[in-house]
Design a protein around this motif. Structure first.
Motif, PDB file in Angstrom:
ATOM      1  N   TYR A  74       0.795  -1.215   0.000  1.00  0.00           N
ATOM      2  CA  TYR A  74       0.000   0.000   0.000  1.00  0.00           C
ATOM      3  C   TYR A  74       0.834   1.275   0.000  1.00  0.00           C
ATOM      4  CZ  TYR A  74       0.815  -0.141   5.085  1.00  0.00           C
ATOM      5  OH  TYR A  74       1.388  -0.192   6.329  1.00  0.00           O
ATOM      6  N   TYR A  75       0.177   2.352  -0.429  1.00  0.00           N
ATOM      7  CA  TYR A  75       0.729   3.699  -0.414  1.00  0.00           C
ATOM      8  C   TYR A  75       0.171   4.415   0.803  1.00  0.00           C
ATOM      9  CZ  TYR A  75       0.990   8.665  -1.507  1.00  0.00           C
ATOM     10  OH  TYR A  75       1.200  10.014  -1.433  1.00  0.00           O
ATOM     11  N   ILE A 131       5.736   3.924   0.370  1.00  0.00           N
ATOM     12  CA  ILE A 131       5.269   2.665  -0.199  1.00  0.00           C
ATOM     13  C   ILE A 131       5.616   1.593   0.824  1.00  0.00           C
ATOM     14  CG2 ILE A 131       5.559   0.993  -2.065  1.00  0.00           C
ATOM     15  CD1 ILE A 131       4.231   3.558  -2.976  1.00  0.00           C
ATOM     16  N   GLY A 138       8.917  -0.385   4.804  1.00  0.00           N
ATOM     17  CA  GLY A 138       8.592   0.513   3.712  1.00  0.00           C
ATOM     18  C   GLY A 138       9.688   1.510   3.423  1.00  0.00           C
ATOM     19  N   SER A 156      -4.247   5.651   3.786  1.00  0.00           N
ATOM     20  CA  SER A 156      -3.525   4.635   3.021  1.00  0.00           C
ATOM     21  C   SER A 156      -4.501   3.907   2.112  1.00  0.00           C
ATOM     22  CB  SER A 156      -2.892   3.606   3.954  1.00  0.00           C
ATOM     23  OG  SER A 156      -2.069   4.215   4.896  1.00  0.00           O
ATOM     24  N   GLY A 200      -4.322   0.442  -0.753  1.00  0.00           N
ATOM     25  CA  GLY A 200      -3.486  -0.591  -1.324  1.00  0.00           C
ATOM     26  C   GLY A 200      -4.278  -1.836  -1.662  1.00  0.00           C
TER      27      GLY A 200
END
Length: 160
Positions: free
Chosen positions: A34-35, A57, A72, A155, A157
């Motif tokens: 996920y971002y 990320i 991340g 977030s 993702g």
């Protein structure tokens, strides 16, 4: 240290995939990619408050039920402030997340944030997350703190 963390997470992923005989490991999605967008309010000495935007990320792997390890890579920018942006704005994360059961979860995470110049910060977050049991779209929103900075995060993702 970060390279070792990534290698361990990849090895854990492959060991889970190799266990095809266990029906439970096939049903439950254990990986999240996920971002994360974080807007932090920081205290800069006597100059007042400033806003820092953190982009990252992330990859999270469920180690056991309700506990995951997050790693991340990210960066922050302060370009719209009157302060000179840092040249060493790369960040690396290593955190442990504990969350409740079900698709709608309360999440608490604690860990470390490591900057490019080997400075580190304590990272703590509390959030709501929507994480489908069998995989799919992931969403999370909550609050985050990094040393003396605090803010909100959002977030998005995919769970697989």
């Amino acid at each position: 240290m970060i390279v070792i963390s990534y290698c361990l997470l990849i090895l854990c992923s492959f060991s889970a995939l190799a266990n095809d005989n266990d029906a439970e490991s096939i049903k439950k999605a254990s990986n999240i990619f996920y971002y994360d967008y974080v807007a932090l309010v920081s205290r800069f000495g006597y100059s007042g408050y400033g806003t820092t935007i953190l982009h990252s990320i992330n990859y999270e792997r469920a180690v056991i039920d309700n506990i995951g390890i997050r790693t991340g890579f990210g960066f922050y920018n302060r370009g719209f402030l009157k302060y000179k942006p840092f040249d060493d704005n790369e960040l690396y994360f290593l955190m442990m997340n504990v969350h409740s059961n079900g698709n709608n979860k309360f999440n608490f995470g604690i860990g470390a944030l490591l900057k490019k110049n080997w400075r580190y910060a304590l990272a703590v977050n509390a959030s709501y997350r929507y994480q489908p049991y069998k995989g799919g779209i992931y969403f999370s929103t909550g609050i985050s703190t990094y040393n003396i900075s605090y803010g909100f995060n959002i977030s998005m993702g995919y769970v697989f």
